[in-house]
Motif scaffolding. Structure first.
Motif, PDB file in Angstrom:
ATOM      1  N   CYS A   1       0.805  -1.212   0.000  1.00 36.63           N
ATOM      2  CA  CYS A   1       0.000   0.000   0.000  1.00 36.63           C
ATOM      3  C   CYS A   1       0.849   1.277   0.000  1.00 36.63           C
ATOM      4  CB  CYS A   1      -0.930  -0.005   1.214  1.00 36.63           C
ATOM      5  SG  CYS A   1      -2.067   1.387   1.254  1.00 36.63           S
ATOM      6  N   GLY A   2       0.779   1.998  -1.117  1.00 37.11           N
ATOM      7  CA  GLY A   2       1.446   3.281  -1.243  1.00 37.11           C
ATOM      8  C   GLY A   2       2.911   3.210  -1.609  1.00 37.11           C
ATOM      9  N   GLU A   3       3.506   2.018  -1.585  1.00 41.81           N
ATOM     10  CA  GLU A   3       4.926   1.894  -1.873  1.00 41.81           C
ATOM     11  C   GLU A   3       5.205   1.434  -3.295  1.00 41.81           C
ATOM     12  OE1 GLU A   3       7.093  -0.213   1.115  1.00 41.81           O
ATOM     13  OE2 GLU A   3       6.266   1.018   2.726  1.00 41.81           O
ATOM     14  N   ASP A   4       4.213   0.849  -3.963  1.00 41.31           N
ATOM     15  CA  ASP A   4       4.429   0.396  -5.336  1.00 41.31           C
ATOM     16  C   ASP A   4       3.667   1.260  -6.341  1.00 41.31           C
ATOM     17  OD1 ASP A   4       1.896  -0.507  -4.704  1.00 41.31           O
ATOM     18  OD2 ASP A   4       2.299  -2.605  -5.113  1.00 41.31           O
ATOM     19  N   GLY A   5       3.263   2.441  -5.924  1.00 41.29           N
ATOM     20  CA  GLY A   5       2.562   3.382  -6.791  1.00 41.29           C
ATOM     21  C   GLY A   5       1.615   4.240  -5.978  1.00 41.29           C
ATOM     22  N   PRO A   6       1.065   5.262  -6.609  1.00 34.79           N
ATOM     23  CA  PRO A   6       0.196   6.186  -5.878  1.00 34.79           C
ATOM     24  C   PRO A   6      -1.114   5.551  -5.435  1.00 34.79           C
ATOM     25  CG  PRO A   6       0.183   6.702  -8.216  1.00 34.79           C
ATOM     26  CD  PRO A   6       1.211   5.627  -8.021  1.00 34.79           C
ATOM     27  N   VAL A   7      -1.623   6.034  -4.308  1.00 33.50           N
ATOM     28  CA  VAL A   7      -2.929   5.630  -3.801  1.00 33.50           C
ATOM     29  C   VAL A   7      -3.732   6.881  -3.474  1.00 33.50           C
ATOM     30  CG1 VAL A   7      -2.185   3.381  -2.908  1.00 33.50           C
ATOM     31  CG2 VAL A   7      -2.056   5.385  -1.434  1.00 33.50           C
ATOM     32  N   THR A   8      -5.040   6.709  -3.409  1.00 37.89           N
ATOM     33  CA  THR A   8      -5.939   7.830  -3.132  1.00 37.89           C
ATOM     34  C   THR A   8      -6.914   7.435  -2.031  1.00 37.89           C
ATOM     35  OG1 THR A   8      -7.632   7.136  -4.722  1.00 37.89           O
ATOM     36  CG2 THR A   8      -5.851   8.552  -5.566  1.00 37.89           C
ATOM     37  N   ASP A   9      -7.657   8.455  -1.549  1.00 40.53           N
ATOM     38  CA  ASP A   9      -8.798   8.144  -0.699  1.00 40.53           C
ATOM     39  C   ASP A   9      -9.956   7.796  -1.631  1.00 40.53           C
ATOM     40  OD1 ASP A   9      -9.838  10.593  -1.636  1.00 40.53           O
ATOM     41  OD2 ASP A   9      -9.469  11.635   0.250  1.00 40.53           O
ATOM     42  N   ARG A  10     -11.106   7.504  -1.087  1.00 37.98           N
ATOM     43  CA  ARG A  10     -12.248   7.086  -1.922  1.00 37.98           C
ATOM     44  C   ARG A  10     -12.760   8.195  -2.837  1.00 37.98           C
ATOM     45  NH1 ARG A  10     -14.754   2.096  -0.099  1.00 37.98           N
ATOM     46  NH2 ARG A  10     -13.564   1.343   1.682  1.00 37.98           N
ATOM     47  N   ASP A  11     -12.421   9.456  -2.529  1.00 39.49           N
ATOM     48  CA  ASP A  11     -12.830  10.585  -3.362  1.00 39.49           C
ATOM     49  C   ASP A  11     -11.821  10.901  -4.457  1.00 39.49           C
ATOM     50  OD1 ASP A  11     -15.214  11.011  -1.930  1.00 39.49           O
ATOM     51  OD2 ASP A  11     -14.130  12.163  -0.406  1.00 39.49           O
ATOM     52  N   GLY A  12     -10.689  10.183  -4.498  1.00 39.79           N
ATOM     53  CA  GLY A  12      -9.692  10.404  -5.534  1.00 39.79           C
ATOM     54  C   GLY A  12      -8.568  11.351  -5.168  1.00 39.79           C
ATOM     55  N   ASN A  13      -8.516  11.807  -3.908  1.00 41.28           N
ATOM     56  CA  ASN A  13      -7.439  12.684  -3.452  1.00 41.28           C
ATOM     57  C   ASN A  13      -6.217  11.844  -3.101  1.00 41.28           C
ATOM     58  OD1 ASN A  13      -9.161  15.042  -3.475  1.00 41.28           O
ATOM     59  ND2 ASN A  13     -10.137  14.139  -1.675  1.00 41.28           N
ATOM     60  N   GLU A  14      -5.043  12.185  -3.644  1.00 43.76           N
ATOM     61  CA  GLU A  14      -3.842  11.406  -3.383  1.00 43.76           C
ATOM     62  C   GLU A  14      -3.479  11.464  -1.903  1.00 43.76           C
ATOM     63  OE1 GLU A  14       0.671  11.021  -5.063  1.00 43.76           O
ATOM     64  OE2 GLU A  14      -0.941  11.528  -6.467  1.00 43.76           O
ATOM     65  N   ILE A  15      -3.161  10.283  -1.334  1.00 44.29           N
ATOM     66  CA  ILE A  15      -2.777  10.155   0.072  1.00 44.29           C
ATOM     67  C   ILE A  15      -1.582   9.219   0.166  1.00 44.29           C
ATOM     68  CG2 ILE A  15      -5.114  10.569   0.953  1.00 44.29           C
ATOM     69  CD1 ILE A  15      -5.353   7.517   1.364  1.00 44.29           C
ATOM     70  N   GLU A  16      -1.006   9.121   1.359  1.00 45.41           N
ATOM     71  CA  GLU A  16       0.044   8.146   1.606  1.00 45.41           C
ATOM     72  C   GLU A  16      -0.618   6.846   2.038  1.00 45.41           C
ATOM     73  OE1 GLU A  16       3.380   9.149   4.037  1.00 45.41           O
ATOM     74  OE2 GLU A  16       3.215  11.267   3.507  1.00 45.41           O
ATOM     75  N   GLY A  17      -0.100   5.742   1.551  1.00 47.82           N
ATOM     76  CA  GLY A  17      -0.607   4.451   1.985  1.00 47.82           C
ATOM     77  C   GLY A  17       0.047   4.032   3.285  1.00 47.82           C
ATOM     78  N   CYS A  18      -0.414   2.930   3.834  1.00 49.09           N
ATOM     79  CA  CYS A  18       0.093   2.445   5.118  1.00 49.09           C
ATOM     80  C   CYS A  18       1.360   1.610   4.985  1.00 49.09           C
ATOM     81  CB  CYS A  18      -0.996   1.641   5.834  1.00 49.09           C
ATOM     82  SG  CYS A  18      -1.469   0.103   4.992  1.00 49.09           S
ATOM     83  N   GLY A  19       1.721   1.212   3.761  1.00 48.90           N
ATOM     84  CA  GLY A  19       2.935   0.435   3.547  1.00 48.90           C
ATOM     85  C   GLY A  19       2.794  -1.048   3.812  1.00 48.90           C
ATOM     86  N   ARG A  20       1.600  -1.500   4.174  1.00 46.43           N
ATOM     87  CA  ARG A  20       1.393  -2.916   4.499  1.00 46.43           C
ATOM     88  C   ARG A  20       1.017  -3.706   3.245  1.00 46.43           C
ATOM     89  NH1 ARG A  20      -2.343  -2.777   9.718  1.00 46.43           N
ATOM     90  NH2 ARG A  20      -1.855  -4.987   9.771  1.00 46.43           N
ATOM     91  N   PRO A  21       1.368  -4.992   3.199  1.00 51.00           N
ATOM     92  CA  PRO A  21       1.041  -5.813   2.030  1.00 51.00           C
ATOM     93  C   PRO A  21      -0.409  -6.288   2.060  1.00 51.00           C
ATOM     94  CG  PRO A  21       2.214  -7.125   3.632  1.00 51.00           C
ATOM     95  CD  PRO A  21       2.170  -5.716   4.174  1.00 51.00           C
ATOM     96  N   TYR A  22      -0.962  -6.476   0.863  1.00 50.92           N
ATOM     97  CA  TYR A  22      -2.243  -7.154   0.699  1.00 50.92           C
ATOM     98  C   TYR A  22      -2.269  -7.798  -0.672  1.00 50.92           C
ATOM     99  CZ  TYR A  22      -3.946  -2.895  -1.694  1.00 50.92           C
ATOM    100  OH  TYR A  22      -4.114  -1.830  -2.541  1.00 50.92           O
ATOM    101  N   TYR A  23      -3.236  -8.683  -0.903  1.00 48.41           N
ATOM    102  CA  TYR A  23      -3.189  -9.554  -2.059  1.00 48.41           C
ATOM    103  C   TYR A  23      -4.548  -9.648  -2.750  1.00 48.41           C
ATOM    104  CZ  TYR A  23       0.961 -10.619   0.492  1.00 48.41           C
ATOM    105  OH  TYR A  23       2.147 -10.477   1.168  1.00 48.41           O
ATOM    106  N   LEU A  24      -4.525  -9.435  -4.052  1.00 46.56           N
ATOM    107  CA  LEU A  24      -5.697  -9.669  -4.892  1.00 46.56           C
ATOM    108  C   LEU A  24      -5.589 -11.102  -5.378  1.00 46.56           C
ATOM    109  CD1 LEU A  24      -8.134  -8.945  -6.679  1.00 46.56           C
ATOM    110  CD2 LEU A  24      -6.499  -8.045  -8.349  1.00 46.56           C
ATOM    111  N   ASN A  25      -6.606 -11.901  -5.107  1.00 49.49           N
ATOM    112  CA  ASN A  25      -6.609 -13.312  -5.477  1.00 49.49           C
ATOM    113  C   ASN A  25      -7.586 -13.537  -6.612  1.00 49.49           C
ATOM    114  OD1 ASN A  25      -4.960 -14.147  -3.091  1.00 49.49           O
ATOM    115  ND2 ASN A  25      -6.719 -13.269  -2.046  1.00 49.49           N
ATOM    116  N   PHE A  26      -7.098 -14.177  -7.671  1.00 53.39           N
ATOM    117  CA  PHE A  26      -7.940 -14.498  -8.816  1.00 53.39           C
ATOM    118  C   PHE A  26      -8.639 -15.832  -8.584  1.00 53.39           C
ATOM    119  CE2 PHE A  26      -4.583 -12.269 -11.658  1.00 53.39           C
ATOM    120  CZ  PHE A  26      -5.051 -11.035 -11.280  1.00 53.39           C
TER     121      PHE A  26
END
Length: 111
Positions: A61-86
């Motif tokens: 989160c936030g370390e491999d590219g930009p992230v935003t809040d739900r309204d689209g405003n750029e914010i800093e991510g928390c830096g923690r990992p998460y996974y999208l599973n297909f």
């Protein structure tokens, strides 16, 4: 060139939103805070073909590219990992993620 769509995923740790170009025939199953055992994950920065051929996508989160809040405003991510599973199949049978994303007991611990 392959057509793509922009898909938004929310970090399960801090609710930051990441946008990612994906193939339009999505096979998303879940977003989890842990890797699925034995699954191969691509990264957000891998080419589209590599990402779509993997079992899912690993984010930091936030370390491999930009992230935003739900309204689209750029914010800093928390830096923690998460996974999208297909959705995955083996010998024509859909594999269940571990732990299951539905049915049975669920425990969501926030630290």
């Amino acid at each position: 060139m392959t057509d793509t769509v922009t898909v938004r995923y929310t970090c399960p740790h801090c609710d930051a939103v990441v946008s990612l170009e994906r193939a339009p025939d999505l096979a998303d199953r879940s977003v989890t805070t842990v890797r699925q055992p034995g699954w191969e994950y691509a990264t957000r920065t891998d080419p589209l073909e590599v990402r779509e051929a993997a079992d899912g996508i690993a984010f930091r989160c936030g370390e491999d590219g930009p992230v935003t809040d739900r309204d689209g405003n750029e914010i800093e991510g928390c830096g923690r990992p998460y996974y999208l599973n297909f959705v995955r199949f083996e010998h024509g049978v859909e594999l269940e993620p571990e732990p299951p994303t539905y049915g049975g007991p669920r425990f969501d611990f926030r630290t």
